[in-house]
Design a protein around this motif. Structure first.
Motif, PDB file in Angstrom:
ATOM      1  N   UNK A 137       0.307  -0.437  -0.185  1.00 51.68           N
ATOM      2  CA  UNK A 137       0.117  -0.082  -0.031  1.00 51.68           C
ATOM      3  C   UNK A 137       0.800   1.115   0.327  1.00 51.68           C
ATOM      4  N   UNK A 138       1.976   1.169   1.126  1.00 48.58           N
ATOM      5  CA  UNK A 138       2.928   2.082   1.032  1.00 48.58           C
ATOM      6  C   UNK A 138       4.009   2.790  -0.668  1.00 48.58           C
ATOM      7  N   UNK A 139       4.322   1.833  -0.678  1.00 49.22           N
ATOM      8  CA  UNK A 139       4.943   1.311  -2.009  1.00 49.22           C
ATOM      9  C   UNK A 139       4.202   1.989  -3.469  1.00 49.22           C
ATOM     10  N   UNK A 140       2.280   1.481  -2.733  1.00 54.26           N
ATOM     11  CA  UNK A 140       1.590   2.084  -4.211  1.00 54.26           C
ATOM     12  C   UNK A 140       1.344   3.698  -4.260  1.00 54.26           C
ATOM     13  N   UNK A 141       0.571   4.595  -3.203  1.00 49.21           N
ATOM     14  CA  UNK A 141       0.960   5.119  -2.493  1.00 49.21           C
ATOM     15  C   UNK A 141       2.152   6.117  -3.322  1.00 49.21           C
ATOM     16  N   UNK A 142       3.553   6.487  -3.029  1.00 47.77           N
ATOM     17  CA  UNK A 142       4.413   6.494  -3.858  1.00 47.77           C
ATOM     18  C   UNK A 142       4.950   6.941  -5.105  1.00 47.77           C
ATOM     19  N   UNK A 143       4.280   5.045  -5.384  1.00 42.69           N
ATOM     20  CA  UNK A 143       4.272   5.543  -6.877  1.00 42.69           C
ATOM     21  C   UNK A 143       3.607   5.730  -7.807  1.00 42.69           C
ATOM     22  N   UNK A 144       2.139   6.278  -7.538  1.00 43.03           N
ATOM     23  CA  UNK A 144       1.357   6.869  -8.209  1.00 43.03           C
ATOM     24  C   UNK A 144       1.478   8.550  -7.669  1.00 43.03           C
ATOM     25  N   UNK A 145       2.077   9.282  -6.136  1.00 44.50           N
ATOM     26  CA  UNK A 145       2.491  10.337  -6.022  1.00 44.50           C
ATOM     27  C   UNK A 145       3.795  11.228  -7.159  1.00 44.50           C
ATOM     28  N   UNK A 146       4.724  10.295  -7.096  1.00 46.00           N
ATOM     29  CA  UNK A 146       6.099  11.069  -7.973  1.00 46.00           C
ATOM     30  C   UNK A 146       5.450  10.193 -10.077  1.00 46.00           C
ATOM     31  N   UNK A 147       4.972   9.672  -9.609  1.00 48.25           N
ATOM     32  CA  UNK A 147       4.466   8.892 -11.576  1.00 48.25           C
ATOM     33  C   UNK A 147       3.848  10.694 -11.683  1.00 48.25           C
ATOM     34  N   UNK A 371       8.566  -1.500   0.037  1.00 45.41           N
ATOM     35  CA  UNK A 371       8.181  -0.529  -0.520  1.00 45.41           C
ATOM     36  C   UNK A 371       9.458  -0.460  -1.399  1.00 45.41           C
ATOM     37  N   UNK A 372      11.173  -0.936  -1.069  1.00 43.82           N
ATOM     38  CA  UNK A 372      12.316   0.190  -1.934  1.00 43.82           C
ATOM     39  C   UNK A 372      12.378  -1.092  -2.969  1.00 43.82           C
ATOM     40  N   UNK A 373      11.985  -1.956  -3.148  1.00 43.91           N
ATOM     41  CA  UNK A 373      11.883  -3.477  -4.392  1.00 43.91           C
ATOM     42  C   UNK A 373      10.886  -2.958  -5.385  1.00 43.91           C
ATOM     43  N   UNK A 374       9.819  -2.455  -4.528  1.00 49.81           N
ATOM     44  CA  UNK A 374       8.504  -1.948  -5.736  1.00 49.81           C
ATOM     45  C   UNK A 374       9.061  -0.570  -6.060  1.00 49.81           C
ATOM     46  N   UNK A 375       8.954   0.278  -5.361  1.00 44.08           N
ATOM     47  CA  UNK A 375       9.773   2.406  -6.162  1.00 44.08           C
ATOM     48  C   UNK A 375      10.312   2.265  -6.978  1.00 44.08           C
ATOM     49  N   UNK A 376      11.740   0.716  -6.569  1.00 42.62           N
ATOM     50  CA  UNK A 376      12.963   1.558  -7.653  1.00 42.62           C
ATOM     51  C   UNK A 376      12.613   0.412  -8.551  1.00 42.62           C
ATOM     52  N   UNK A 377      11.907  -1.290  -8.564  1.00 45.77           N
ATOM     53  CA  UNK A 377      11.803  -1.331  -9.834  1.00 45.77           C
ATOM     54  C   UNK A 377      10.340  -1.528 -10.826  1.00 45.77           C
ATOM     55  N   UNK A 378       9.714  -0.211 -10.094  1.00 45.38           N
ATOM     56  CA  UNK A 378       8.099   0.014 -10.446  1.00 45.38           C
ATOM     57  C   UNK A 378       7.666  -1.343 -10.729  1.00 45.38           C
ATOM     58  N   UNK A 379       7.239  -2.163  -9.895  1.00 48.32           N
ATOM     59  CA  UNK A 379       6.783  -3.941 -10.353  1.00 48.32           C
ATOM     60  C   UNK A 379       6.298  -4.254  -8.752  1.00 48.32           C
ATOM     61  N   UNK A 380       4.744  -3.939  -8.713  1.00 43.66           N
ATOM     62  CA  UNK A 380       4.114  -4.139  -7.645  1.00 43.66           C
ATOM     63  C   UNK A 380       4.541  -5.740  -6.908  1.00 43.66           C
ATOM     64  N   UNK A 381       4.038  -6.655  -8.251  1.00 41.29           N
ATOM     65  CA  UNK A 381       4.584  -8.130  -7.728  1.00 41.29           C
ATOM     66  C   UNK A 381       5.362  -8.593  -7.455  1.00 41.29           C
ATOM     67  N   UNK A 382       6.510  -7.737  -7.908  1.00 41.19           N
ATOM     68  CA  UNK A 382       7.746  -8.210  -7.515  1.00 41.19           C
ATOM     69  C   UNK A 382       8.083  -8.029  -6.242  1.00 41.19           C
ATOM     70  N   UNK A 383       8.154  -6.839  -6.153  1.00 39.58           N
ATOM     71  CA  UNK A 383       8.040  -6.430  -4.727  1.00 39.58           C
ATOM     72  C   UNK A 383       7.567  -6.657  -2.790  1.00 39.58           C
ATOM     73  N   UNK A 384       6.297  -7.197  -3.880  1.00 37.36           N
ATOM     74  CA  UNK A 384       5.636  -8.228  -2.675  1.00 37.36           C
ATOM     75  C   UNK A 384       5.432 -10.172  -2.645  1.00 37.36           C
ATOM     76  N   UNK A 385       6.951 -10.749  -3.931  1.00 40.06           N
ATOM     77  CA  UNK A 385       7.038 -11.749  -3.740  1.00 40.06           C
ATOM     78  C   UNK A 385       8.400 -11.835  -3.093  1.00 40.06           C
TER      79      UNK A 385
END
Length: 498
Positions: A137-147, A371-385
């Motif tokens: 959820x937090x990574x998603x908020x960051x990605x949406x904001x910076x996009x 959060x770090x993996x998701x934001x770094x790669x832009x891939x929510x699924x990879x971050x969750x994995x």
């Protein structure tokens, strides 16, 4: 990010039938669908660039997905469309082999999702820990904001002025007017100001061509043979599981916001059906759009399928008949709305210093890595994995050291009893082996496992090794206290593991 307790009984009672009987609820659901459709447009267009397809393809696919999941899906009010995570995994295949391979990849991915749903494998989502969900959820908020930042930062003073006007309307108007969603009013007002004043600012039309009309059905352009299968199956698997993961996590988030349950199994197979239909009429796959879903359920206060049907129909109208009007919407107004969504998406309680201080370091680490993996790669699924894998490793490490063996020597010194407590599995086997005094114990050893359970073959092998070690010292070992399941498991494997 939870729904206030006093609102839960109200939203839980809202159904499609009650919406259709209430003009006020119907208006609210339809207006929520309108702002959701408008919020979809720029993001879907940008994702089409990532996937290497025509923006019209992604927009029509989004219409098909939105309407299909509105009717078949298991989570009312959740918005499904052509998504960035799916575009990321389709893009490399398109760039390497061409757009002709999208259709077979999407169809195969949809079939996998249907099998996943019919088999009930969506139950595996229960194994995603809360710390991973918070990281998601937090990574998603960051990605949406910076996009959205490029649509504001570095732009002219006029864009900044429209940005401030949008924020003022979205944040302040709800205190005065609640019957109409503030984001919708912001879009209308800011677009009107830009057009009436003759201001030229970046708009939706700048993101991609907005030609009117509907495309025809997609025809298969590549042969169905082993060569095609070799090309598309890795992409199909990625499309299937990335889409499932994001949709099911988003459904769980909406469950929490609205205090209502959803059918994860139904959502899984319905997503497969939707992607197959989108492949034939649209051309690209998708999954739940969590940002637009938050727009729908948080800003628009939607709770039923009526809102997503309205979103799909409005998007269809915009793409076909009103594309020239849609193209005039300033990007800054949509960016500002999505920034508000991003701030609302973040779970601020999980980031509060007092919460972080009380939280075990292992759970904070899992959330941070997700959060770090998701934001770094832009891939929510990879971050969750990655987050789930770390959580499993830390959990295994933690419970591996909860084994205790209490030793008691008999009064005559001829017998010793060990009371073992804790779970016996591969992670705790080494600890268990080291709890016994093999060299100094008497010749009669009793190991009481009343408060322990055997969970895997590693534990059986460890018990065999303990018994063998005592035999080398001339001692006889008796195991007592095992429950029926653990006893049967040990009797079946003992002596056969080498």
């Amino acid at each position: 990010m939870t729904q206030p307790a006093h609102q839960a009984p109200v939203v839980a009672d809202i159904t499609v039938a009650s919406v259709l009987r209430s003009p006020a609820l119907l208006t609210r659901e339809c207006l929520a669908g309108v702002i959701t459709a408008l919020a979809l447009i720029p993001e879907v267009i940008s994702f089409s660039v990532i996937a290497g397809v025509d923006p019209k393809v992604s927009l029509i696919a989004s219409v098909v997905l939105c309407l299909t999941l509105s009717l078949l899906g298991g989570r009312p009010a959740m918005v499904t469309a052509a998504a960035g995570s799916v575009a990321l995994v389709i893009g490399p295949m398109v760039h390497a082999h061409g757009v002709a391979y999208i259709l077979p990849a999407v169809i195969l991915g949809g079939i996998i999702q249907i099998i996943f749903g019919v088999a009930g494998l969506s139950r595996m989502m229960r194994y995603i820990p809360r710390s991973v969900m918070l990281g998601f959820v937090n990574a998603l908020g960051i990605l949406i904001f910076f996009a959205q930042v490029p649509h504001v930062w570095g732009q002219s003073a006029l864009v900044w002025g429209l940005f401030a006007l949008t924020l003022a309307i979205v944040l302040l108007l709800p205190y005065v007017l609640k019957s109409v969603p503030a984001p919708l009013i912001a879009i209308v007002v800011v677009t009107a100001v830009a057009l009436l004043m003759g201001y030229r600012v970046p708009n939706v039309g700048d993101e991609g061509p907005m030609s009117a009309g509907l495309p025809g059905l997609n025809a298969l352009q590549v042969p169905l043979n082993l060569t095609t299968l070799q090309i598309v199956w890795p992409t199909a698997l990625s499309v299937a599981f990335v889409g499932l993961m994001e949709s099911l996590l988003t459904a769980k988030l909406v469950d929490d916001i609205t205090d209502t349950p959803s059918g994860k199994r139904r959502e899984s197979w319905a997503l497969g059906v939707g992607n197959i239909l989108a492949g034939f009429y649209g051309g690209i796959a998708g999954c739940a759009m969590i940002g637009q879903t938050i727009v729908n359920v948080e800003l628009g206060k939607a709770r039923t399928r009526v809102s997503t049907v309205a979103a799909g129909l409005v998007l269809l109208l915009l793409v076909t008949g009103l594309s020239h009007i849609m193209a005039q919407i300033p990007m800054v107004v949509l960016a500002a709305i999505m920034m508000v969504v991003a701030v609302k998406t973040l779970n601020w309680h999980s980031l509060h210093p007092a919460t972080l201080k009380r939280m075990p370091w292992s759970e904070t680490s899992v959330m941070a890595l997700t959060v770090i993996v998701t934001v770094w790669t832009g891939n929510l699924a990879l971050g969750v994995l990655v987050g789930v894998i770390l959580a499993m490793m830390l959990f295994a490490r933690r419970i591996a050291h909860v084994i205790h063996a209490e030793r008691q020597l008999s009064e005559d010194g001829e017998q010793v009893t060990y009371w073992v407590r804790g779970p016996l599995f591969f992670g705790s086997s080494n600890d268990l082996f080291e709890h016994f005094d093999y060299a100094h114990d008497p010749h009669h050893v009793t190991i009481d496992l009343t408060h322990a359970q055997i969970w895997d073959a590693s534990s059986v092998a460890a018990l065999d090794a303990i018994e063998h070690r005592y035999h080398r010292h001339g001692a006889a070992v008796t195991f007592i206290g095992l429950d029926n399941r653990s006893s049967d498991f040990r009797n079946r494997l003992s002596g056969t593991l080498g």
